[in-house]
Design a protein around this motif. Structure first.
Motif, PDB file in Angstrom:
ATOM      1  N   GLY A  31      -4.881 -50.205 -29.258  1.00 26.10           N
ATOM      2  CA  GLY A  31      -5.157 -49.854 -30.637  1.00 26.10           C
ATOM      3  C   GLY A  31      -5.029 -48.369 -30.915  1.00 26.10           C
ATOM      4  O   GLY A  31      -5.702 -47.832 -31.770  1.00 26.10           O
ATOM      5  N   GLY A  32      -4.128 -47.642 -30.208  1.00 20.74           N
ATOM      6  CA  GLY A  32      -3.908 -46.241 -30.493  1.00 20.74           C
ATOM      7  C   GLY A  32      -4.895 -45.309 -29.833  1.00 20.74           C
ATOM      8  O   GLY A  32      -4.929 -44.138 -30.160  1.00 20.74           O
ATOM      9  N   HIS A  33      -5.711 -45.798 -28.939  1.00 26.39           N
ATOM     10  CA  HIS A  33      -6.643 -44.916 -28.233  1.00 26.39           C
ATOM     11  C   HIS A  33      -6.813 -45.409 -26.800  1.00 26.39           C
ATOM     12  O   HIS A  33      -6.510 -46.542 -26.471  1.00 26.39           O
ATOM     13  N   ALA A  34      -7.315 -44.501 -25.952  1.00 21.71           N
ATOM     14  CA  ALA A  34      -7.605 -44.879 -24.569  1.00 21.71           C
ATOM     15  C   ALA A  34      -8.997 -45.469 -24.511  1.00 21.71           C
ATOM     16  O   ALA A  34      -9.938 -44.932 -25.098  1.00 21.71           O
ATOM     17  N   ALA A  35      -9.146 -46.599 -23.828  1.00 20.64           N
ATOM     18  CA  ALA A  35     -10.434 -47.278 -23.706  1.00 20.64           C
ATOM     19  C   ALA A  35     -10.832 -47.317 -22.245  1.00 20.64           C
ATOM     20  O   ALA A  35     -10.135 -47.923 -21.419  1.00 20.64           O
ATOM     21  N   LEU A  36     -11.938 -46.658 -21.905  1.00 23.38           N
ATOM     22  CA  LEU A  36     -12.416 -46.575 -20.537  1.00 23.38           C
ATOM     23  C   LEU A  36     -13.803 -47.176 -20.434  1.00 23.38           C
ATOM     24  O   LEU A  36     -14.547 -47.240 -21.416  1.00 23.38           O
ATOM     25  N   THR A  37     -14.166 -47.595 -19.218  1.00 20.40           N
ATOM     26  CA  THR A  37     -15.523 -48.054 -18.949  1.00 20.40           C
ATOM     27  C   THR A  37     -16.206 -47.080 -18.001  1.00 20.40           C
ATOM     28  O   THR A  37     -15.552 -46.438 -17.168  1.00 20.40           O
ATOM     29  N   VAL A  38     -17.514 -46.969 -18.140  1.00 22.86           N
ATOM     30  CA  VAL A  38     -18.327 -46.104 -17.280  1.00 22.86           C
ATOM     31  C   VAL A  38     -19.510 -46.915 -16.774  1.00 22.86           C
ATOM     32  O   VAL A  38     -20.231 -47.531 -17.561  1.00 22.86           O
ATOM     33  N   ASP A  39     -19.700 -46.909 -15.468  1.00 23.06           N
ATOM     34  CA  ASP A  39     -20.868 -47.535 -14.857  1.00 23.06           C
ATOM     35  C   ASP A  39     -21.836 -46.429 -14.454  1.00 23.06           C
ATOM     36  O   ASP A  39     -21.552 -45.647 -13.544  1.00 23.06           O
ATOM     37  N   SER A  40     -22.975 -46.352 -15.133  1.00 19.85           N
ATOM     38  CA  SER A  40     -23.993 -45.347 -14.827  1.00 19.85           C
ATOM     39  C   SER A  40     -25.076 -45.999 -13.982  1.00 19.85           C
ATOM     40  O   SER A  40     -25.878 -46.791 -14.478  1.00 19.85           O
ATOM     41  N   ALA A 131       0.641 -39.932 -28.548  1.00 17.47           N
ATOM     42  CA  ALA A 131      -0.816 -40.024 -28.485  1.00 17.47           C
ATOM     43  C   ALA A 131      -1.401 -39.779 -29.858  1.00 17.47           C
ATOM     44  O   ALA A 131      -0.828 -39.078 -30.683  1.00 17.47           O
ATOM     45  N   ALA A 132      -2.523 -40.397 -30.119  1.00 18.38           N
ATOM     46  CA  ALA A 132      -3.176 -40.210 -31.410  1.00 18.38           C
ATOM     47  C   ALA A 132      -3.480 -38.739 -31.613  1.00 18.38           C
ATOM     48  O   ALA A 132      -3.883 -38.034 -30.697  1.00 18.38           O
ATOM     49  N   ALA A 133      -3.258 -38.248 -32.813  1.00 21.04           N
ATOM     50  CA  ALA A 133      -3.468 -36.835 -33.115  1.00 21.04           C
ATOM     51  C   ALA A 133      -4.943 -36.482 -33.055  1.00 21.04           C
ATOM     52  O   ALA A 133      -5.797 -37.251 -33.479  1.00 21.04           O
ATOM     53  N   VAL A 134      -5.204 -35.293 -32.515  1.00 23.26           N
ATOM     54  CA  VAL A 134      -6.562 -34.783 -32.520  1.00 23.26           C
ATOM     55  C   VAL A 134      -6.897 -34.316 -33.928  1.00 23.26           C
ATOM     56  O   VAL A 134      -6.085 -33.685 -34.599  1.00 23.26           O
ATOM     57  N   SER A 135      -8.086 -34.609 -34.388  1.00 24.50           N
ATOM     58  CA  SER A 135      -8.467 -34.299 -35.755  1.00 24.50           C
ATOM     59  C   SER A 135      -8.343 -32.812 -36.052  1.00 24.50           C
ATOM     60  O   SER A 135      -8.756 -31.963 -35.262  1.00 24.50           O
ATOM     61  N   THR A 136      -7.749 -32.487 -37.215  1.00 27.28           N
ATOM     62  CA  THR A 136      -7.706 -31.106 -37.686  1.00 27.28           C
ATOM     63  C   THR A 136      -8.554 -30.940 -38.930  1.00 27.28           C
ATOM     64  O   THR A 136      -8.452 -29.932 -39.629  1.00 27.28           O
ATOM     65  N   ASP A 137      -9.392 -31.916 -39.216  1.00 25.39           N
ATOM     66  CA  ASP A 137     -10.305 -31.826 -40.340  1.00 25.39           C
ATOM     67  C   ASP A 137     -11.423 -30.851 -39.993  1.00 25.39           C
ATOM     68  O   ASP A 137     -12.199 -31.094 -39.067  1.00 25.39           O
ATOM     69  N   PHE A 138     -11.498 -29.725 -40.721  1.00 23.24           N
ATOM     70  CA  PHE A 138     -12.467 -28.694 -40.382  1.00 23.24           C
ATOM     71  C   PHE A 138     -13.901 -29.208 -40.452  1.00 23.24           C
ATOM     72  O   PHE A 138     -14.734 -28.874 -39.617  1.00 23.24           O
ATOM     73  N   GLY A 139     -14.184 -30.034 -41.453  1.00 21.01           N
ATOM     74  CA  GLY A 139     -15.535 -30.559 -41.582  1.00 21.01           C
ATOM     75  C   GLY A 139     -15.942 -31.378 -40.369  1.00 21.01           C
ATOM     76  O   GLY A 139     -17.046 -31.230 -39.838  1.00 21.01           O
ATOM     77  N   ALA A 140     -15.021 -32.241 -39.910  1.00 21.27           N
ATOM     78  CA  ALA A 140     -15.298 -33.055 -38.724  1.00 21.27           C
ATOM     79  C   ALA A 140     -15.421 -32.185 -37.485  1.00 21.27           C
ATOM     80  O   ALA A 140     -16.286 -32.403 -36.631  1.00 21.27           O
ATOM     81  N   GLN A 141     -14.564 -31.164 -37.366  1.00 24.15           N
ATOM     82  CA  GLN A 141     -14.629 -30.267 -36.215  1.00 24.15           C
ATOM     83  C   GLN A 141     -15.950 -29.508 -36.177  1.00 24.15           C
ATOM     84  O   GLN A 141     -16.549 -29.324 -35.113  1.00 24.15           O
ATOM     85  N   ILE A 142     -16.391 -29.054 -37.332  1.00 22.88           N
ATOM     86  CA  ILE A 142     -17.655 -28.318 -37.398  1.00 22.88           C
ATOM     87  C   ILE A 142     -18.819 -29.223 -37.037  1.00 22.88           C
ATOM     88  O   ILE A 142     -19.717 -28.842 -36.278  1.00 22.88           O
TER      89      ILE A 142
END
Length: 389
Positions: A31-40, A131-142
């Motif tokens: 779906g356009g993103h990397a999906a990983l699992t983590v066992d803690s 790869a899916a673009a990294v957000s350049t929305d300043f509000g989201a980045q802040i």
């Protein structure tokens, strides 16, 4: 020793961190993103892959241990938090969704949600076509920068709690050699977030007041009161080592005040201006006390504090650097260079896992450090105006 950050409580710090319920995932891109699992687990943190392409990544973290846990994605310095998900109960899963640029990172889990965590491992984000673009929305980045810094502060104070417990145990047992070895490394967690810790009124003098700053009739507690007892040969002539009762009193107070600080930082949130002013304030701490040798007057471990203040300033700067690139790329170039030059001078004073004692520095070395602090301070003072105004 002066408050610089006005902090406000928050119900949560969301940013780009999407926290959901149990979701089944595999380690493939979907779906356009990397999906990983983590066992803690109780003593391990197992991530299904250690490399993903730049863009959006989802970590589904499952707690297989018996304590509430949290998962961290750390920056390449191993300190800055690029994303975290917390309060994962035994047997439960939660998702962390982050938008990541290419670079080097670390993953780690923290059973019990205090201390340094377990299973710290390298994690790489690669450049990749499509790869899916990294957000350049300043509000989201802040929002993300603010949320991640709040997580960083909680992490450092959590490590201060466990470090203080170990330090106090050695001090009360009369194992002064161990206590002296733990003194600068434990204090580093305080120094990295010092401007935040200072904002909590009387907690700062209770924990970090120097003897030279005592007012008439003021009780002296905290790290530096214990420091004097641990390095009695550097104290004034006639200094009498503390009694077991006084050691117990100081140790109990240090643990209690550190626990209070830990409680207070749990509900913090930050603004962009608070972050940038915090970076400026940490470098001011270096200029005012560490580079002059006035902070650790008996232990002479000022360079440990110096490095920790610089660590904290770099974490704050790294958190807003991508935003600053769009606002003032020339300032980014200058700050990158000056931070690197200061770190080079500090690295030249490393001895094993620590540093040269301040008393072993030559006047020329002290001047070089002082001049470079000033060289960094000038452009760093422009950071708030460049981002906020």
């Amino acid at each position: 020793m002066r408050s610089r950050l006005l902090l406000v409580p928050a119900v949560c710090a969301a940013g780009l961190l999407a926290l959901t319920g149990c979701v089944a995932n595999d380690s493939s891109e979907a779906g356009g993103h990397a999906a990983l699992t983590v066992d803690s687990g109780a003593d391990a943190c197992t991530v299904s892959a250690n490399t993903v392409p730049a863009g959006n990544t989802r970590f589904t973290v499952t707690n297989s241990g018996d304590q509430v846990t949290e998962f961290y994605l750390l920056g390449d310095d191993g300190l800055r938090i690029a994303g975290e998900v917390e309060n994962i109960g035994p047997g439960l899963s939660r998702d962390l969704v982050v938008s990541l640029p290419a670079g080097n990172y670390f993953t780690a889990c923290k059973p019990g949600m205090v201390g340094s965590g377990v299973g710290k491992a390298a994690f790489t984000v690669t450049k990749a076509d499509g790869a899916a673009a990294v957000s350049t929305d300043f509000g989201a980045q802040i929002d993300t920068a603010n949320a991640n810094y709040a997580s960083y502060v909680k992490d450092q104070i959590g490590q201060l709690v466990t470090g203080t417990d170990a330090f106090v145990a050695a001090y009360l047992a009369g194992d002064d050699d161990t206590a002296r070895s733990l003194y600068p490394t434990t204090r580093a967690h305080w120094e990295r977030v010092e401007t935040v810790a200072e904002s909590f009124g009387d907690l700062d003098p209770k924990l970090d007041l120097r003897e030279a700053d005592l007012e008439e009739g003021q009780d002296w507690t905290g790290w530096h009161a214990i420091e004097k007892d641990l390095w009695p040969t550097d104290a004034e002539p006639g200094f009498v080592a503390y009694s077991p009762e006084k050691r117990q009193q100081l140790a109990d107070q240090l643990v209690a005040d550190t626990a209070t600080l830990h409680t207070k930082v749990q509900d913090l949130s930050f603004t962009l201006a608070q972050q940038t002013n915090g970076a400026i304030g940490l470098l001011d701490e270096v200029a005012r006390g560490k580079v002059t040798g006035e902070e650790e007057i008996w232990s002479h471990t000022d360079l440990w504090d110096f490095q920790a203040n610089v660590d904290g300033a770099k974490v704050l700067y790294a958190g807003v650097r991508d935003i600053l690139i769009e606002k003032d790329p020339k300032l980014v170039t200058t700050l990158d260079r000056e931070f690197t030059d200061l770190q080079t001078l500090l690295d030249a004073q490393r001895v094993g896992d620590g540093f040269t004692l301040y008393t072993a520095l030559s006047p020329a070395e002290i001047k070089a450090l002082s001049d470079q602090v000033n060289a960094l301070g000038e452009p760093l003072n422009k950071l708030t105006a460049a981002l906020v105004l």
